[in-house]
Enzyme design. Structure first.
Site, PDB file in Angstrom:
ATOM      1  N   THR A  70       0.839  -1.195   0.000  1.00 47.97           N
ATOM      2  CA  THR A  70       0.000   0.000   0.000  1.00 47.97           C
ATOM      3  C   THR A  70       0.874   1.244   0.000  1.00 47.97           C
ATOM      4  OG1 THR A  70      -1.775   1.204   1.120  1.00 47.97           O
ATOM      5  CG2 THR A  70      -0.199   0.143   2.536  1.00 47.97           C
ATOM      6  N   ASN A 130      -0.691   3.935   1.261  1.00 45.29           N
ATOM      7  CA  ASN A 130      -1.464   4.697   2.246  1.00 45.29           C
ATOM      8  C   ASN A 130      -0.742   4.653   3.612  1.00 45.29           C
ATOM      9  OD1 ASN A 130      -3.323   5.321   4.322  1.00 45.29           O
ATOM     10  ND2 ASN A 130      -5.067   4.804   3.013  1.00 45.29           N
ATOM     11  N   ASP A 139      -7.536  -4.279   1.266  1.00 47.38           N
ATOM     12  CA  ASP A 139      -8.508  -3.450   0.551  1.00 47.38           C
ATOM     13  C   ASP A 139      -9.681  -3.228   1.491  1.00 47.38           C
ATOM     14  OD1 ASP A 139      -8.919  -2.148  -2.084  1.00 47.38           O
ATOM     15  OD2 ASP A 139     -10.859  -3.110  -1.832  1.00 47.38           O
ATOM     16  N   TYR A 199     -13.224   8.144   6.360  1.00 47.99           N
ATOM     17  CA  TYR A 199     -14.575   8.338   6.909  1.00 47.99           C
ATOM     18  C   TYR A 199     -14.596   8.310   8.442  1.00 47.99           C
ATOM     19  CZ  TYR A 199     -16.015   7.511   2.055  1.00 47.99           C
ATOM     20  OH  TYR A 199     -16.177   7.595   0.689  1.00 47.99           O
ATOM     21  N   LYS A 245      -8.847   3.016  18.482  1.00 46.45           N
ATOM     22  CA  LYS A 245      -9.356   2.583  17.169  1.00 46.45           C
ATOM     23  C   LYS A 245      -8.779   1.213  16.816  1.00 46.45           C
ATOM     24  CE  LYS A 245      -9.381   3.400  12.200  1.00 46.45           C
ATOM     25  NZ  LYS A 245      -8.911   4.130  11.028  1.00 46.45           N
ATOM     26  N   HIS A 251     -12.151  -2.593  11.802  1.00 43.35           N
ATOM     27  CA  HIS A 251     -12.201  -3.639  10.777  1.00 43.35           C
ATOM     28  C   HIS A 251     -10.787  -4.166  10.478  1.00 43.35           C
ATOM     29  CE1 HIS A 251     -11.741   0.377   9.341  1.00 43.35           C
ATOM     30  NE2 HIS A 251     -11.479   0.033   8.090  1.00 43.35           N
TER      31      HIS A 251
HETATM   32  P1  IMP Z   1      -8.365   1.381  -0.551  1.00 44.35           P
HETATM   33  O1  IMP Z   1      -7.017   2.009  -0.383  1.00 44.35           O
HETATM   34  O2  IMP Z   1      -8.757   1.099  -1.948  1.00 44.35           O
HETATM   35  O3  IMP Z   1      -8.500   0.175   0.331  1.00 44.35           O
HETATM   36  O4  IMP Z   1      -9.397   2.503  -0.103  1.00 44.35           O
HETATM   37  C1  IMP Z   1      -9.979   2.450   1.099  1.00 44.35           C
HETATM   38  C2  IMP Z   1     -10.814   3.702   1.317  1.00 44.35           C
HETATM   39  O5  IMP Z   1     -11.828   3.352   2.253  1.00 44.35           O
HETATM   40  C3  IMP Z   1      -9.991   4.796   1.986  1.00 44.35           C
HETATM   41  O6  IMP Z   1      -9.499   5.728   1.076  1.00 44.35           O
HETATM   42  C4  IMP Z   1     -10.990   5.419   2.937  1.00 44.35           C
HETATM   43  O7  IMP Z   1     -11.775   6.355   2.258  1.00 44.35           O
HETATM   44  C5  IMP Z   1     -11.884   4.248   3.309  1.00 44.35           C
HETATM   45  N1  IMP Z   1     -11.358   3.595   4.528  1.00 44.35           N
HETATM   46  C6  IMP Z   1     -10.777   2.371   4.615  1.00 44.35           C
HETATM   47  N2  IMP Z   1     -10.395   2.111   5.871  1.00 44.35           N
HETATM   48  C7  IMP Z   1     -10.737   3.192   6.590  1.00 44.35           C
HETATM   49  C8  IMP Z   1     -10.587   3.512   7.975  1.00 44.35           C
HETATM   50  O8  IMP Z   1     -10.008   2.769   8.791  1.00 44.35           O
HETATM   51  N3  IMP Z   1     -11.081   4.700   8.340  1.00 44.35           N
HETATM   52  C9  IMP Z   1     -11.708   5.557   7.482  1.00 44.35           C
HETATM   53  N4  IMP Z   1     -11.841   5.323   6.190  1.00 44.35           N
HETATM   54  C10 IMP Z   1     -11.363   4.134   5.735  1.00 44.35           C
END
Ligand code: IMP
Length: 195
Positions: free
Chosen positions: A8, A10, A69, A151, A172, A177
């Protein structure tokens, strides 16, 4: 200690995963190992997208690769929506901050679920393992708190009366999740003598 590359870019996800797993596993970010990939997430499920990300990274390393994801589903917006489109939905609605404010006005008190789906590739060569976690709650009627990402400022977990963003990160990380998926992963690693 077992070494795993996390697929990732992120930084919030990496931080949370390290807080949950670093007593047991060494987690490398893509930056740590000098891998630059950003595959198109064109799957139809969290599992498919998690596999796409892990598989793309696995081409560049012999270490096991973990991807997460995740997304939120808001009952009032329809079945499983935005779900796998959670990130894109924010981009298409003026950015996360603007969308969060709008959702507090249009979806307050609607049930909502966060899902996190992990794919771990190549713990044994060629092996794929899947782990899933959820966090249940509702959409807040206001934006609050500064912690977390996405979110979090508008999601009230069941049993709480405040948004996730008002909780300390360590709080948290005991209910999220992502934590619930990480717990499954840890239990697999323990049972199979990787820890
Ligand atoms: P991914 O990187 O494609 O998995 O995108 C996940 C998206 O879901 C993120 O950009 C957030 O908008 C939302 N998301 C996933 N996990 C969280 C969390 O723990 N808190 C708040 N938003 C989340």
């Amino acid at each position: 200690m077992l070494k795993i590359v996390v697929a990732t870019n992120n930084t919030h996800k990496i931080q949370e995963l390290r807080a949950m797993l670093s007593n047991s596993v060494i987690l490398y970010s893509l930056k740590d190992v000098g891998i630059k990939v950003d595959p198109e997430e064109n799957g139809k499920t969290y599992a498919e997208n998690a596999f796409i990300k892990a598989n793309a990274v696995s081409k560049y390393t012999d270490l096991p690769v973990l991807s997460d994801d995740s997304g939120i589903e808001i009952e009032k917006l329809g079945e499983h929506f935005p779900g796998i489109y959670s990130h894109r939905y924010a981009l298409e609605n003026g950015g996360q901050e603007a969308l969060n404010l709008k959702l507090t006005q249009t979806c307050a008190n609607s049930k909502a679920i966060f899902t996190s789906h992990f794919v771990l590739l190549n713990l044994k060569p060629g092996q794929r393992l899947d782990f899933t976690g959820h966090m249940y709650g509702k959409i807040n009627n206001k934006v609050e708190g500064v912690n977390g990402f996405g979110y979090d400022p508008i999601f009230v977990p069941d049993g709480y009366d405040c948004s996730v963003s008002t909780l300390k990160p360590e709080e948290k990380n005991k209910i999220s999740h992502r934590y619930n998926a990480a717990k499954e992963l840890l239990s697999y690693l323990k049972i199979n003598n990787y820890l």
